[in-house]
Every structure is written in structure tokens, then in C-alpha cells.
Enzyme design. Structure first.
Site, PDB file in Angstrom:
ATOM      1  N   GLU A   1       6.262  -0.276  -5.669  1.00 47.27           N
ATOM      2  CA  GLU A   1       5.074  -0.421  -6.526  1.00 47.27           C
ATOM      3  C   GLU A   1       3.897  -0.466  -5.585  1.00 47.27           C
ATOM      4  OE1 GLU A   1       1.907  -1.429  -7.869  1.00 47.27           O
ATOM      5  OE2 GLU A   1       2.681  -3.488  -7.842  1.00 47.27           O
TER       6      GLU A   1
ATOM      7  N   SER B   1       0.837  -1.192   0.000  1.00 44.05           N
ATOM      8  CA  SER B   1       0.000   0.000   0.000  1.00 44.05           C
ATOM      9  C   SER B   1       0.873   1.244   0.000  1.00 44.05           C
ATOM     10  CB  SER B   1      -0.903   0.008   1.233  1.00 44.05           C
ATOM     11  OG  SER B   1      -0.127   0.232   2.397  1.00 44.05           O
ATOM     12  N   THR B   2       0.264   2.381  -0.365  1.00 46.92           N
ATOM     13  CA  THR B   2       1.003   3.635  -0.373  1.00 46.92           C
ATOM     14  C   THR B   2       1.443   4.010   1.035  1.00 46.92           C
ATOM     15  OG1 THR B   2      -0.107   4.423  -2.359  1.00 46.92           O
ATOM     16  CG2 THR B   2       0.819   6.089  -0.897  1.00 46.92           C
TER      17      THR B   2
END
Length: 404
Positions: free
Chosen positions: A173, A151-152
Site C-alpha cells: 500500500e 512510499s512507491t
């Protein structure tokens, strides 16, 4: 999902089809320990965690849980494997290539279990790296790289930690809130098929999920109607059964998050066209869900859902939809559906995304770089760009004597 070796990817030669997989049952579990330095280990503190089948709610087994000491041991083993005296560093490029192909063959052998719930062909990506790896490794030998997918939020923590760790390079990513733009001149049935592949692939648990679909006003109602009919035709069931096209979510935490976001969509005024409910009380199944009338300010329009939820928006003109598509902190992938190739190319150039697909979705190739803009990550996976991320370029200059 499009995969290597199909005609839509530019491959015209006839390739024998793989035998259709039969329903598979979970085999006896042989390995539940930590795999470090080619050996199986008990975790340093002896802790375990359960792995549960999300289709049934039944525990499969208990897995050893790594602690900091175990991670440190794995990192040291990885460092040792990269030392000049290590077998891999001494191995020539051809031998490395043969090992990569052997690994690909083993993955292909067990593809039914490794890719449970995924469409056939999902493991084709590794064999395609063989020639690329051989060519790149011939000229780039030193490796000093760490890569993560997640996740970000996790990516931000990794990047901050890496910044305090001796300038360690990382490839990230991360998440996405990926826009698809459907113009009135497009093949509407194709656009519905491809955007729903993107929305419901792996039950929406995919960084490339097509979670924002912008449709031109004149074809909006027809697109919604076709999308609802398509979503209702999906077959929900055991991911190990090849007849299944829609499986369970990964765990209870993710299931609950998705259901909360679906409820927020309804409360904020989006129209629930179909789905939106749990399938039964045993597994973690959520019906394929379609919302129409979605507005840009809604949570389901802004947050990465990571679940089987398709959000359909309408738009009037080109400048408007490009601005709206780019109005997100993410920039992983996007798609454009139109028969006008001039427009397809200009819109693709304007979209702030690392990958743009035209009249298709999830068309991934081992030879094509993949990665995101903005908060969707740094660096690239796949293709020669990915191999460059894992290598160091060295320049050696030799002064020649001038005796001629």
C-alpha cells in the site's frame, strides 16, 4: 475523516459519544527497546536513534535501532509463531476473536496517545475486524504473507527483493496523487469541506491526501475563495491539545521537502492563495497552503508532496477531466462531487483508482477493501479481501467408496 459508527456510514442507531479528550502530556517513557518474540531487547549493535517531538523540537528519548541481525531474529520468531505446534495455530477461532477484541479495547483505552493529532475515532478500525476475522479464519487457516506501507520507491525495492526471495507474496500500500473532481452542480460548501479534510488530514502526511482538486470552470473562482477561507480557519498547535486541527510535520527532512515543493509551485507559476510558510522557528509547522491556477506539468501536480498543500485546477468538460485525473503513475483513491448520480457512477467507473468516494472523502470502513491501481501498490487492506491476502486456500478431495 468519516469513521465507523457514524450516520454517514449507514449506521442509524444511536451510539453514545466518547468523552471529549482533554489536553494530554507526554507520559514517562517506559519502553525504548526492540520488541521481539514478546520480549524487550537491546539492539545487536547497541545503536540508538533519537525521537524528537516535532511540535517543540525537544528530544523525547532514544530508541534502540534494529540491525539486520535483529530483523532476522524477529522474522524467525514470526515463523515460529506460525508453526503447527504454536499456540496461535492451536487456538480456536472464538479465542482468536476474543484476543483481537482485547487488543482493540487496549488501543481504545490509550487512543489519546496512540492517535495524537488525529481526529477522534481513528482507532475504530480494529474492532470492526472482529467478526470478519472470525468468519475468515474459520475457513482459511494457513498464513504466508508480508505486508508493507510506505512510499512507491520503497515499494519497488521491496517487490524486487521479494521476486528474488522464493516467490514471496507481498501486499504493498504505497503512494498516491489523488484526484477530486468537483462539478458545478455539487454542494460547493460540502465539496470544499471534504476536499480540505483530504488535503490537510494529518498535515497532508497521508497516502490518501486530496492533492489534486479539479473544479469545473463556472464555479472555480467561488471554490477557490471558499477553500482559502476554510484553510485560514484551521487551528495550528500542539497535537495533544484537542482544540488543535493542524499539527507539525513528522521530521525535518519531510519539512524541508515540502517547503522545496511549495517554492517550486511558486516558481512554475501557480498562484499561492494562502499559507506556504513555516509557522515558527521551534516546531516543524507549515501553514495550510492553497495553490490555484495549477497546471498539470508542474511538480506540485505530479509529485506526492505528503504535506499540507492543496492544488486546485480548473476543467471545461468531462472527457478532459477524466483523462487528466488518470494521467498519473498513481491510482490509490479519487473523489467525485456532483448531485447527478448517473454521472457520479459513470465517472467513478472511469477513474483509475482502487477507491472512489462520491460526495465525501476519507470514508474508510473496516469492511471495505482498500488498495491501489498502478504504482500505488498491490493487493488490498481491510474487508474480506484483506484477510484473503494473508491466507492460503486449501482444497482437500476425498474419494468415497461406492458401497451403497
Amino acid at each position: 475523516m468519516a469513521t465507523n459508527g457514524k450516520a454517514e456510514n449507514g449506521v442509524t442507531e444511536e451510539i453514545p459519544a466518547l468523552p471529549f479528550p482533554q489536553p494530554a502530556k507526554i507520559q514517562d517513557i517506559h519502553h525504548t527497546k526492540l520488541f521481539i518474540n514478546n520480549e524487550w531487547h537491546i539492539s545487536s549493535k547497541g545503536r540508538t536513534f533519537p525521537t524528537v517531538n516535532p511540535a517543540t523540537g525537544v528530544k523525547i528519548c532514544d530508541i534502540q535501532e534494529a540491525d539486520k541481525a535483529d530483523v532476522d531474529k524477529a522474522v524467525e520468531a514470526a515463523k515460529a509463531a506460525g508453526e503447527r505446534s504454536a499456540p496461535w495455530r492451536k487456538m480456536d477461532v472464538s479465542s482468536r476473536g476474543r484476543l483481537l477484541h482485547k487488543l482493540a479495547d487496549l488501543i481504545e483505552r490509550d487512543r489519546v496517545f496512540l492517535a495524537a493529532g488525529f481526529p477522534p475515532g481513528v482507532v475504530n478500525i480494529l474492532p470492526g475486524f472482529g467478526p470478519l476475522a472470525g468468519a475468515a479464519l474459520a475457513s482459511h487457516m494457513d498464513v504466508d504473507k508480508v505486508a508493507f506501507t510506505g512510499s512507491t520507491a520503497v515499494g519497488q525495492l521491496i517487490k524486487e527483493t521479494a521476486a528474488r526471495s522464493n516467490l514471496k507474496r507481498v501486499t504493498l500500500e504505497l503512494g498516491g496523487k489523488n484526484p477530486c473532481i468537483v462539478f458545478a452542480d455539487s454542494d460547493l460548501r460540502l465539496a470544499v469541506e471534504e476536499t480540505q479534510k483530504g488535503a490537510f488530514y494529518n498535515q497532508g502526511q497521508c497516502c490518501t491526501a486530496a492533492s489534486r482538486v479539479f473544479v469545473e470552470e463556472s464555479v472555480y473562482e467561488e471554490f477557490v475563495r471558499l477553500s482559502v477561507a476554510s484553510a485560514k480557519s484551521l487551528v495550528t498547535g500542539d497535537p495533544l491539545d484537542p482544540r488543535t486541527s493542524h499539527g507539525p510535520q513528522i521530521d525535518r527532512k519531510q519539512f524541508d521537502k515540502i517547503m522545496q515543493l511549495i517554492e517550486s509551485g511558486k516558481k512554475e507559476g501557480a498562484l499561492l492563495e494562502c499559507g506556504g510558510r513555516a509557522v515558527d522557528d521551534t516546531g516543524l509547522f507549515i501553514q495550510p497552503t492553497v495553490f490555484s491556477g495549477v497546471k498539470d506539468h508542474m511538480r506540485i501536480a505530479k509529485e506526492e508532496i505528503f504535506g499540507p498543500v492543496q492544488c486546485i485546477f480548473s476543467f471545461k468538460c468531462l472527457p478532459e477531466v477524466i483523462d487528466r485525473a488518470n494521467s498519473t503513475k498513481y491510482g490509490l483513491v479519487a473523489a467525485v462531487f456532483t448531485k447527478d448520480m448517473d454521472r457520479a457512477l459513470s465517472v467513478s467507473s472511469a477513474l483509475e483508482a482502487g477507491t472512489v468516494w462520491v460526495n465525501c472523502y476519507n470514508a474508510l470502513h473496516a469492511q471495505t477493501p482498500f488498495g491501489g491501481y498502478k504504482m500505488s501498490g498491490n493487493g488490498r487492506e481491510l474487508g474480506e479481501y484483506a484477510l484473503a491476502e494473508y491466507t492460503e486456500v486449501k482444497a482437500i478431495t476425498i474419494k468415497l467408496s461406492n458401497n451403497l
